[in-house]
Design an enzyme around this catalytic site. Structure first.
Site, PDB file in Angstrom:
ATOM      1  N   HIS A  90       0.845  -1.196   0.000  1.00 33.71           N
ATOM      2  CA  HIS A  90       0.000   0.000   0.000  1.00 33.71           C
ATOM      3  C   HIS A  90       0.876   1.239   0.000  1.00 33.71           C
ATOM      4  O   HIS A  90       1.985   1.237   0.506  1.00 33.71           O
ATOM      5  CB  HIS A  90      -0.973   0.010   1.183  1.00 33.71           C
ATOM      6  CG  HIS A  90      -0.333  -0.047   2.531  1.00 33.71           C
ATOM      7  ND1 HIS A  90       0.261  -1.187   3.041  1.00 33.71           N
ATOM      8  CD2 HIS A  90      -0.199   0.897   3.491  1.00 33.71           C
ATOM      9  CE1 HIS A  90       0.726  -0.940   4.256  1.00 33.71           C
ATOM     10  NE2 HIS A  90       0.462   0.320   4.545  1.00 33.71           N
TER      11      HIS A  90
ATOM     12  N   HIS B 158       0.995   5.233   1.015  1.00 36.08           N
ATOM     13  CA  HIS B 158       0.406   6.308   1.810  1.00 36.08           C
ATOM     14  C   HIS B 158       0.479   7.609   1.011  1.00 36.08           C
ATOM     15  O   HIS B 158       1.527   7.929   0.452  1.00 36.08           O
ATOM     16  CB  HIS B 158       1.197   6.527   3.112  1.00 36.08           C
ATOM     17  CG  HIS B 158       1.155   5.376   4.046  1.00 36.08           C
ATOM     18  ND1 HIS B 158       0.304   5.323   5.122  1.00 36.08           N
ATOM     19  CD2 HIS B 158       1.878   4.224   4.080  1.00 36.08           C
ATOM     20  CE1 HIS B 158       0.496   4.197   5.776  1.00 36.08           C
ATOM     21  NE2 HIS B 158       1.446   3.506   5.172  1.00 36.08           N
TER      22      HIS B 158
END
Length: 134
Positions: free
Chosen positions: A98, A100
């Site tokens: 992922h 940010h």
């Protein structure tokens, strides 16, 4: 066992979705560094970014760029932090790729200044030799 992100992708856990396609999902982080902090999450559960195919990672970065631009427009963000924590030693809490995207503002007091290190004499060349991509 599924990661929290797999549970969000599967709809087992609610989230605030900002975007979704075949490759990734964008949600708001429930523990934000700054309000509006978003996560661009791979739909496939790669534990780290080095395991993700370049085409998927490139697509996710394109989506992160769109999120960045939206933050600047909608939240009047003056900057952003774009981060991938890769393995627990870097602060990765969920072993699932992922990115940010964190909105930032001048004097927001959030920091992100890491303690900088210094090379001893000649040491930078040793690191250069070890890390050279020949």
């Amino acid at each position: 066992m599924k990661t929290v992100f797999e549970m969000i992708i599967d709809g087992d856990i609610p989230s605030v979705k900002l975007y979704e396609d075949d490759v990734c999902l964008v949600i708001l982080d429930i523990n934000p560094i700054q309000k509006g902090h978003a996560l661009v999450i791979s739909k496939k559960p790669y534990p780290r970014f080095t395991e993700s195919p370049c085409q998927e990672l490139s697509h996710m970065m394109e989506v992160a760029k769109k999120v960045d631009l939206k933050m600047r427009e909608a939240l009047k963000a003056e900057g952003t932090n774009i981060m991938i924590n890769n393995d627990p030693a870097s602060g990765q809490e969920v072993p699932h790729l992922h990115i940010h995207v964190i909105p930032r503002y001048k004097d927001d007091g959030k920091g992100f200044i890491l303690n900088k290190d210094k090379y001893s004499e000649g040491e930078i060349n040793q690191f250069g030799e070890k890390l050279c991509l020949k």
